[in-house]
Motif scaffolding. Structure first.
Motif, mmCIF file in Angstrom:
data_model
loop_
_atom_site.group_PDB
_atom_site.id
_atom_site.type_symbol
_atom_site.label_atom_id
_atom_site.label_comp_id
_atom_site.label_asym_id
_atom_site.label_seq_id
_atom_site.Cartn_x
_atom_site.Cartn_y
_atom_site.Cartn_z
ATOM 1 N N VAL A 131 0.829 -1.202 0.000
ATOM 2 C CA VAL A 131 0.000 0.000 0.000
ATOM 3 C C VAL A 131 0.867 1.256 0.000
ATOM 4 O O VAL A 131 1.821 1.373 0.775
ATOM 5 C CB VAL A 131 -0.940 0.010 1.228
ATOM 6 N N THR A 132 0.526 2.195 -0.885
ATOM 7 C CA THR A 132 1.252 3.467 -0.954
ATOM 8 C C THR A 132 0.368 4.668 -0.615
ATOM 9 O O THR A 132 0.878 5.736 -0.309
ATOM 10 C CB THR A 132 1.835 3.670 -2.371
ATOM 11 N N GLU A 133 -0.955 4.491 -0.708
ATOM 12 C CA GLU A 133 -1.904 5.543 -0.344
ATOM 13 C C GLU A 133 -2.840 5.018 0.729
ATOM 14 O O GLU A 133 -3.527 4.023 0.510
ATOM 15 C CB GLU A 133 -2.733 5.989 -1.563
ATOM 16 N N VAL A 134 -2.868 5.694 1.870
ATOM 17 C CA VAL A 134 -3.646 5.209 3.002
ATOM 18 C C VAL A 134 -4.788 6.158 3.322
ATOM 19 O O VAL A 134 -4.587 7.369 3.455
ATOM 20 C CB VAL A 134 -2.760 5.052 4.258
ATOM 21 N N LEU A 135 -5.979 5.593 3.448
ATOM 22 C CA LEU A 135 -7.122 6.342 3.959
ATOM 23 C C LEU A 135 -7.081 6.212 5.483
ATOM 24 O O LEU A 135 -7.364 5.145 6.026
ATOM 25 C CB LEU A 135 -8.432 5.778 3.413
ATOM 26 N N LEU A 136 -6.695 7.281 6.155
ATOM 27 C CA LEU A 136 -6.600 7.275 7.617
ATOM 28 C C LEU A 136 -7.976 7.602 8.177
ATOM 29 O O LEU A 136 -8.483 8.703 8.013
ATOM 30 C CB LEU A 136 -5.565 8.300 8.078
ATOM 31 N N PHE A 137 -8.567 6.637 8.878
ATOM 32 C CA PHE A 137 -9.975 6.717 9.254
ATOM 33 C C PHE A 137 -10.125 6.677 10.783
ATOM 34 O O PHE A 137 -10.310 5.617 11.376
ATOM 35 C CB PHE A 137 -10.719 5.529 8.636
ATOM 36 N N PRO A 138 -10.058 7.841 11.469
ATOM 37 C CA PRO A 138 -10.331 7.867 12.908
ATOM 38 C C PRO A 138 -11.805 7.551 13.150
ATOM 39 O O PRO A 138 -12.677 8.158 12.538
ATOM 40 C CB PRO A 138 -10.009 9.320 13.308
ATOM 41 N N LEU A 139 -12.085 6.626 14.039
ATOM 42 C CA LEU A 139 -13.463 6.193 14.271
ATOM 43 C C LEU A 139 -14.145 7.075 15.305
ATOM 44 O O LEU A 139 -14.655 6.610 16.334
ATOM 45 C CB LEU A 139 -13.478 4.726 14.699
ATOM 46 N N TYR A 140 -14.153 8.374 15.020
ATOM 47 C CA TYR A 140 -14.808 9.365 15.869
ATOM 48 C C TYR A 140 -15.698 10.242 14.994
ATOM 49 O O TYR A 140 -15.209 10.861 14.046
ATOM 50 C CB TYR A 140 -13.794 10.260 16.579
ATOM 51 N N PRO A 141 -16.986 10.347 15.305
ATOM 52 C CA PRO A 141 -17.868 11.180 14.476
ATOM 53 C C PRO A 141 -17.531 12.658 14.537
ATOM 54 O O PRO A 141 -17.650 13.364 13.539
ATOM 55 C CB PRO A 141 -19.257 10.909 15.076
ATOM 56 N N GLN A 142 -17.117 13.146 15.725
ATOM 57 C CA GLN A 142 -16.849 14.576 15.904
ATOM 58 C C GLN A 142 -15.342 14.831 16.006
ATOM 59 O O GLN A 142 -14.601 14.007 16.538
ATOM 60 C CB GLN A 142 -17.559 15.119 17.162
ATOM 61 N N TYR A 175 -19.791 13.690 11.565
ATOM 62 C CA TYR A 175 -20.907 13.959 12.479
ATOM 63 C C TYR A 175 -22.199 14.338 11.775
ATOM 64 O O TYR A 175 -23.295 14.132 12.319
ATOM 65 C CB TYR A 175 -20.512 15.093 13.433
ATOM 66 N N ASN A 176 -22.115 14.902 10.576
ATOM 67 C CA ASN A 176 -23.320 15.378 9.887
ATOM 68 C C ASN A 176 -23.543 14.706 8.530
ATOM 69 O O ASN A 176 -24.378 15.167 7.755
ATOM 70 C CB ASN A 176 -23.253 16.896 9.704
ATOM 71 N N ARG A 177 -22.814 13.643 8.261
ATOM 72 C CA ARG A 177 -23.038 12.946 6.999
ATOM 73 C C ARG A 177 -24.407 12.276 7.044
ATOM 74 O O ARG A 177 -24.745 11.591 8.023
ATOM 75 C CB ARG A 177 -21.947 11.907 6.744
ATOM 76 N N PRO A 178 -25.228 12.456 6.029
ATOM 77 C CA PRO A 178 -26.598 11.924 6.057
ATOM 78 C C PRO A 178 -26.685 10.438 6.366
ATOM 79 O O PRO A 178 -27.575 10.007 7.103
ATOM 80 C CB PRO A 178 -27.115 12.243 4.649
ATOM 81 N N ASP A 179 -25.763 9.638 5.816
ATOM 82 C CA ASP A 179 -25.840 8.200 6.059
ATOM 83 C C ASP A 179 -25.452 7.844 7.494
ATOM 84 O O ASP A 179 -25.976 6.892 8.072
ATOM 85 C CB ASP A 179 -24.999 7.395 5.051
ATOM 86 N N TYR A 180 -24.526 8.613 8.094
ATOM 87 C CA TYR A 180 -24.210 8.393 9.508
ATOM 88 C C TYR A 180 -25.403 8.777 10.376
ATOM 89 O O TYR A 180 -25.781 8.031 11.301
ATOM 90 C CB TYR A 180 -22.976 9.201 9.923
ATOM 91 N N ILE A 181 -25.980 9.935 10.113
ATOM 92 C CA ILE A 181 -27.148 10.380 10.883
ATOM 93 C C ILE A 181 -28.271 9.361 10.765
ATOM 94 O O ILE A 181 -28.948 9.033 11.756
ATOM 95 C CB ILE A 181 -27.622 11.767 10.401
ATOM 96 N N ARG A 182 -28.469 8.830 9.591
ATOM 97 C CA ARG A 182 -29.514 7.827 9.378
ATOM 98 C C ARG A 182 -29.247 6.578 10.212
ATOM 99 O O ARG A 182 -30.156 6.057 10.871
ATOM 100 C CB ARG A 182 -29.583 7.456 7.899
ATOM 101 N N GLU A 183 -28.005 6.087 10.192
ATOM 102 C CA GLU A 183 -27.692 4.874 10.954
ATOM 103 C C GLU A 183 -27.828 5.111 12.450
ATOM 104 O O GLU A 183 -28.330 4.248 13.183
ATOM 105 C CB GLU A 183 -26.270 4.392 10.625
ATOM 106 N N LEU A 184 -27.387 6.275 12.926
ATOM 107 C CA LEU A 184 -27.515 6.591 14.341
ATOM 108 C C LEU A 184 -28.983 6.691 14.737
ATOM 109 O O LEU A 184 -29.406 6.137 15.763
ATOM 110 C CB LEU A 184 -26.778 7.900 14.656
ATOM 111 N N ALA A 185 -29.763 7.384 13.924
ATOM 112 C CA ALA A 185 -31.196 7.538 14.209
ATOM 113 C C ALA A 185 -31.908 6.185 14.190
ATOM 114 O O ALA A 185 -32.737 5.899 15.066
ATOM 115 C CB ALA A 185 -31.832 8.484 13.190
ATOM 116 N N ASN A 186 -31.577 5.339 13.225
ATOM 117 C CA ASN A 186 -32.209 4.017 13.154
ATOM 118 C C ASN A 186 -31.848 3.154 14.356
ATOM 119 O O ASN A 186 -32.677 2.398 14.869
ATOM 120 C CB ASN A 186 -31.794 3.299 11.865
ATOM 121 N N SER A 187 -30.612 3.294 14.813
ATOM 122 C CA SER A 187 -30.168 2.544 15.979
ATOM 123 C C SER A 187 -30.944 2.967 17.223
ATOM 124 O O SER A 187 -31.379 2.120 18.024
ATOM 125 C CB SER A 187 -28.670 2.754 16.196
#
Length: 359
Positions: A131-142, A175-187
């Motif tokens: 891998v030469t390009e990394v998507l660094l993904f902190p698992l924090y909404p805010q 924190y405000n991505r529609p699909d995240y908000i949807r999953e949080l609301a559904n949960s």
């Protein structure tokens, strides 16, 4: 002939690019024993983005005062929530990672900011896979200094030292991505299906107020009053407080929860500093006398259940609520390894990997 050589060179350079993703969560002690909790707390609390004071003062506070008694107390809390498989945070993160990994076509690795598996080991794993390009993904909404910033800073330091040819793309706060908000609301909706609540409390992890001011790119907007979080500003891109309130607002709007039936607080504070208010424990203790007998609590600063959700909320807050006259208490689980949430995360990674849209 020269054109052909150049064209071939460009093609081979392009072919050398391989994308991968590194998911990063907070971390956990190796065991719930004080001997393992102490080094974990030392690494965590000595982080200059967590306790942001000069090194000597931080060392005095952490190693001279806090670590004298805190490891034993924290160990007892960890023992209450520890699973047979290990730390709930680690177990749930691994389960989520496994589900996401099945749905993406690029190499992935899992890491923790503190403890194991480390960010260095995660980057090494991706490097060994080419891998030469990394998507660094902190698992924090805010976005916050003590979560996303410390991950990004450490990862960049390690990249420069060990993997200078590697390139990062940082996932911004979602924190405000529609699909995240949807999953949080559904949960939340699913958890409340069989629970007739009087009140829904959004409890976010607290941070010192000075962290808000330090991350204010305008150097003037964040006054932490009743209006700044609702007034449009470039500061909101990095303002934890605004992002918490915006998450709550969007979820409440989607679920059509009426005014007065929900509120927002901040939990987990250290003594000596002014932290974001109102405080979760104080507000929960006052709720029964206000007529709130059935309380549901959701913790949207976390995507995986951990000490702060399982012990601080589901156990301690539950106990205190009932001790003060409350009758029923529901701690709503985090998104954890839910199928829809894992599908959403995999979708974000695939979008980046195929360059369909920026992260």
């Amino acid at each position: 002939m020269i054109v052909v050589i150049l064209s071939d060179f460009r093609l081979s350079t392009f072919d050398c690019i391989m994308k991968g993703a590194l998911l990063v969560n907070l971390g956990s002690p190796k065991s719930p024993d004080a001997k393992d909790v102490k080094p974990y707390l030392d690494e965590f609390l000595m982080d200059k983005y967590v306790i942001d004071v000069p090194f000597l003062l931080r060392a005095f506070l952490v190693r001279g005062i806090i670590l004298r008694k805190r490891p034993e107390k924290s160990a007892e809390a960890y023992k209450k929530i520890w699973w047979d498989e290990g730390s709930p945070l680690i177990v749930l993160s691994k389960r989520m990672f496994a589900k996401v990994n099945q749905q993406v076509d690029i190499p992935m690795a899992l890491a923790m900011r503190y403890g194991q598996p480390s960010i260095l080991s995660g980057l090494q794993e991706l490097h060994d896979k080419g891998v030469t390009e990394v998507l660094l993904f902190p698992l924090y909404p805010q976005h916050a200094m003590a979560s996303t910033v410390t991950i990004e800073v450490l990862a960049e330091e390690l990249r420069k030292k060990h993997f200078p040819q590697m390139k990062f793309t940082n996932v911004p706060a979602f924190y405000n991505r529609p699909d995240y908000i949807r999953e949080l609301a559904n949960s939340i909706k699913k958890s409340l299906e069989f629970f007739e609540y009087d009140h829904l409390l959004f409890s976010y992890h607290g941070i010192p107020e000075r962290h808000i001011r330090k991350t204010d790119v305008t150097k003037s907007h964040c006054k932490i009053d009743g209006s700044c979080c609702n007034t449009p500003s470039p500061a909101h891109e990095f303002c934890y407080r605004h992002q918490c309130y915006e998450t709550t607002r969007q979820v409440v709007e989607l679920l059509e929860i009426p005014e007065g039936k929900y509120s927002q607080t901040f939990q987990s504070r250290l003594a000596g500093d002014k932290w974001l208010e109102p405080y979760t424990d104080i507000e929960i203790n006052k709720m029964p006398e206000k007529g709130i007998k059935k309380l549901a609590v959701v913790t949207p600063a976390f995507v995986a259940d951990c000490l702060e959700t399982l012990e601080e909320i589901a156990m301690e807050a539950n106990h205190q609520f009932k001790l003060n006259g409350g009758e029923e208490f529901l701690a709503i689980p985090c998104l954890n390894d839910g199928d829809d949430w894992c599908k959403t995360v995999a979708g974000w990674i695939n979008q980046w990997a195929t360059a369909e849209i920026p992260v």
